[in-house]
Scaffold this active site. Structure first.
Site, PDB file in Angstrom:
ATOM      1  N   GLU A   1      -6.247  -7.736  -6.056  1.00 29.75           N
ATOM      2  CA  GLU A   1      -7.089  -6.816  -7.169  1.00 29.75           C
ATOM      3  C   GLU A   1      -7.787  -7.437  -8.357  1.00 29.75           C
ATOM      4  OE1 GLU A   1      -6.204  -2.738  -7.379  1.00 29.75           O
ATOM      5  OE2 GLU A   1      -8.384  -1.904  -7.926  1.00 29.75           O
TER       6      GLU A   1
ATOM      7  N   HIS B   1     -10.358  10.793  -4.302  1.00 26.79           N
ATOM      8  CA  HIS B   1      -9.716   9.677  -3.278  1.00 26.79           C
ATOM      9  C   HIS B   1      -9.662  10.532  -2.044  1.00 26.79           C
ATOM     10  CE1 HIS B   1      -7.996   7.132  -6.713  1.00 26.79           C
ATOM     11  NE2 HIS B   1      -9.283   6.957  -6.272  1.00 26.79           N
TER      12      HIS B   1
ATOM     13  N   ASP C   1      -1.274  -5.257  -4.860  1.00 21.97           N
ATOM     14  CA  ASP C   1      -2.518  -4.740  -5.443  1.00 21.97           C
ATOM     15  C   ASP C   1      -0.719  -5.022  -6.554  1.00 21.97           C
ATOM     16  OD1 ASP C   1      -2.968  -2.535  -7.144  1.00 21.97           O
ATOM     17  OD2 ASP C   1      -3.470  -1.449  -5.517  1.00 21.97           O
TER      18      ASP C   1
ATOM     19  N   ASP D   1      -1.435  -4.229 -15.569  1.00 21.44           N
ATOM     20  CA  ASP D   1      -2.092  -4.597 -14.134  1.00 21.44           C
ATOM     21  C   ASP D   1      -2.180  -6.052 -13.546  1.00 21.44           C
ATOM     22  OD1 ASP D   1      -3.993  -2.319 -12.513  1.00 21.44           O
ATOM     23  OD2 ASP D   1      -3.068  -2.359 -14.349  1.00 21.44           O
TER      24      ASP D   1
ATOM     25  N   LYS E   1       3.170   6.719  -0.997  1.00 21.66           N
ATOM     26  CA  LYS E   1       3.323   7.826  -0.411  1.00 21.66           C
ATOM     27  C   LYS E   1       3.522   7.677   0.792  1.00 21.66           C
ATOM     28  CE  LYS E   1      -1.567   9.155  -1.463  1.00 21.66           C
ATOM     29  NZ  LYS E   1      -1.482   8.788  -2.686  1.00 21.66           N
TER      30      LYS E   1
ATOM     31  N   ASP F   1      -4.168  -1.717  -1.320  1.00 16.57           N
ATOM     32  CA  ASP F   1      -3.869   0.008  -1.079  1.00 16.57           C
ATOM     33  C   ASP F   1      -2.888  -0.290   0.516  1.00 16.57           C
ATOM     34  OD1 ASP F   1      -5.165  -0.071  -3.767  1.00 16.57           O
ATOM     35  OD2 ASP F   1      -6.736   0.579  -2.579  1.00 16.57           O
TER      36      ASP F   1
ATOM     37  N   SER G   1      -0.668   6.188  -5.732  1.00 15.16           N
ATOM     38  CA  SER G   1      -0.428   4.863  -4.903  1.00 15.16           C
ATOM     39  C   SER G   1       0.418   5.213  -3.591  1.00 15.16           C
ATOM     40  CB  SER G   1       0.643   4.302  -5.850  1.00 15.16           C
ATOM     41  OG  SER G   1       1.957   5.026  -5.760  1.00 15.16           O
TER      42      SER G   1
ATOM     43  N   ILE H   1      -1.129  -3.159 -10.207  1.00 15.84           N
ATOM     44  CA  ILE H   1      -0.642  -2.213  -9.536  1.00 15.84           C
ATOM     45  C   ILE H   1      -1.184  -0.741  -8.844  1.00 15.84           C
ATOM     46  CG2 ILE H   1      -0.255  -0.136 -11.219  1.00 15.84           C
ATOM     47  CD1 ILE H   1       0.060  -1.772 -14.035  1.00 15.84           C
ATOM     48  N   ASP H   2      -0.860  -0.141  -7.788  1.00 18.49           N
ATOM     49  CA  ASP H   2      -1.945   1.109  -7.300  1.00 18.49           C
ATOM     50  C   ASP H   2      -1.342   1.959  -7.747  1.00 18.49           C
ATOM     51  OD1 ASP H   2      -2.468   2.080  -5.195  1.00 18.49           O
ATOM     52  OD2 ASP H   2      -1.488   2.093  -3.971  1.00 18.49           O
TER      53      ASP H   2
ATOM     54  N   ARG I   1      -5.555  10.534   4.862  1.00 17.69           N
ATOM     55  CA  ARG I   1      -6.483  11.018   3.934  1.00 17.69           C
ATOM     56  C   ARG I   1      -7.689  10.639   3.966  1.00 17.69           C
ATOM     57  NH1 ARG I   1      -5.112   7.037  -0.881  1.00 17.69           N
ATOM     58  NH2 ARG I   1      -6.223   6.343  -1.690  1.00 17.69           N
TER      59      ARG I   1
END
Ligand code: AMP
Ligand code: MG
Length: 342
Positions: A70, A216, A123, A47, A243, A272, A240, A125-126, A257
């Protein structure tokens, strides 16, 4: 070269470099080289390394631009994490020779806490949990102007290129420019193809994707929706913003979501969703919250005006939102239903 081409070339270069760094870390360290942040979420050598190389390149090419990202280096600088900092600096050095630990921290800290008329959202690393598990994760970078995402680039180093051959080559690079379409290349930048969303018109033919982590999003409500609109296929669970790519290339009809019951008032973060949203929209999809409001990329890091997320092929968007209304207990009091399309 026009300005938007230069922005895209820079974003692709930055994200490819970051993805390559992340994969090196994953191969060398696996689940090692991480610690828990104060909010108890994990952060890894990758990250920090990813954020350092992306921020450095964006600042070099666009010195006046703001970058909202982030991570910051405060925890990394603590004596307890000296070993992690050494590892971050060593990986960054493979991509930016002769960079010191101080340089690396200062590149990470180029990130700003507030949005502007024009800014980049990153981001690094999402899906860090997916990264640590050896599952899906993404490096996601977007350029936002006056609340509209103008460009998005997303690397998914672990995602199969072709769903019919999941055992073959992995590593996808998604990119989209507003008004110009959405594309996928392999992780080295070859074999480009235009993306388009599913043409499904009958909800019973639809397939959907959702988070793996039950904290989540609300899997129970998702299942209730699936039953209500007669979806028979099981959902595709994935970490992540990959999707969004799955919807953009027509592999799932929608991505849902609904806020989880453990944290019903959670506010989504702009990094995100920014890159993923333009990739789905430019492939012909629609992105909104559960009240059909557009995603809010202009108010701050937290998407205060939004509640949940639906990314669909557009055709079925209204049907899904309508079916959801009776399944979601009540919209939050500060988000009236007026103005929605359902
Ligand atoms: P995903 O991989 O789609 O499950 O999403 C990963 C992202 O979920 C992380 O980047 C977090 O920022 C975000 N996240 C953390 N806590 C929550 C929560 N309670 N509800 C929704 N998203 C969350
Ligand atoms: Mg994230």
């Amino acid at each position: 070269m026009d300005e938007s081409s230069f922005e895209m070339i820079t974003a692709l270069e930055a994200v490819k470099m970051a993805a390559s760094l992340c994969e090196k870390v994953r191969r060398d360290l696996g689940g090692r080289g991480s610690f828990l942040k104060q909010d108890r979420s994990p952060v890894t050598v990758a990250d920090f390394g990813s954020q350092a190389v992306v921020c450095r390149l964006i600042r070099k090419k666009f010195p006046a631009d703001i970058i909202v990202a982030e991570e910051d280096s405060a925890e990394l600088r603590k004596p307890d994490h000296l070993r992690i900092l050494d590892q971050v600096a060593s990986y960054v050095n493979e991509f930016v020779p002769d960079s010191s630990k101080g340089d690396v921290c200062s590149w990470i800290d180029l990130r700003s806490h507030s949005v502007a008329d024009r800014f980049w959202a990153l981001d690094p690393i999402d899906g860090t949990k997916g990264f640590l598990r050896g599952d899906q994760y993404a490096v996601a970078l977007a350029l936002i102007e006056y609340g509209t995402v103008r460009l998005g680039v997303m690397a998914c180093p672990h995602l199969y290129l072709d769903r019919d051959h999941p055992g073959e080559k992995r590593g996808c690079l998604f990119y989209a420019l507003r008004g110009k379409g959405s594309f996928q290349m392999d992780i080295d930048g070859r074999d480009g193809r235009i993306l388009s969303v599913s043409k499904a018109e009958d909800p019973s033919e639809a397939t959907f994707t959702e988070s793996i982590d039950p904290e989540h999003s609300n899997h129970l409500i998702h299942q209730g929706l699936a039953r209500k609109i007669n979806i028979s296929k099981p959902s595709l669970r994935m970490d992540s913003q990959a999707k969004y790519g799955i919807v953009a290339r027509g592999e799932a009809t929608f991505y849902l979501r609904v806020p989880s019951s453990s944290e019903p008032d959670y506010k989504e973060k702009i990094w995100d969703h920014a890159a993923g949203s333009i990739i789905a929209e430019e492939a012909g999809g629609k992105v909104s919250d559960l009240l059909d409001h557009p995603l809010d990329f202009s108010s701050g890091i937290r998407m205060e005006k939004n509640h949940g997320i639906l990314v669909s092929n557009g055709i079925l968007h209204g049907v899904i939102l309508e079916a959801l209304q009776s399944l979601i207990p009540h919209p939050p009091p500060d988000l009236p239903l007026e103005g929605g399309g359902v």
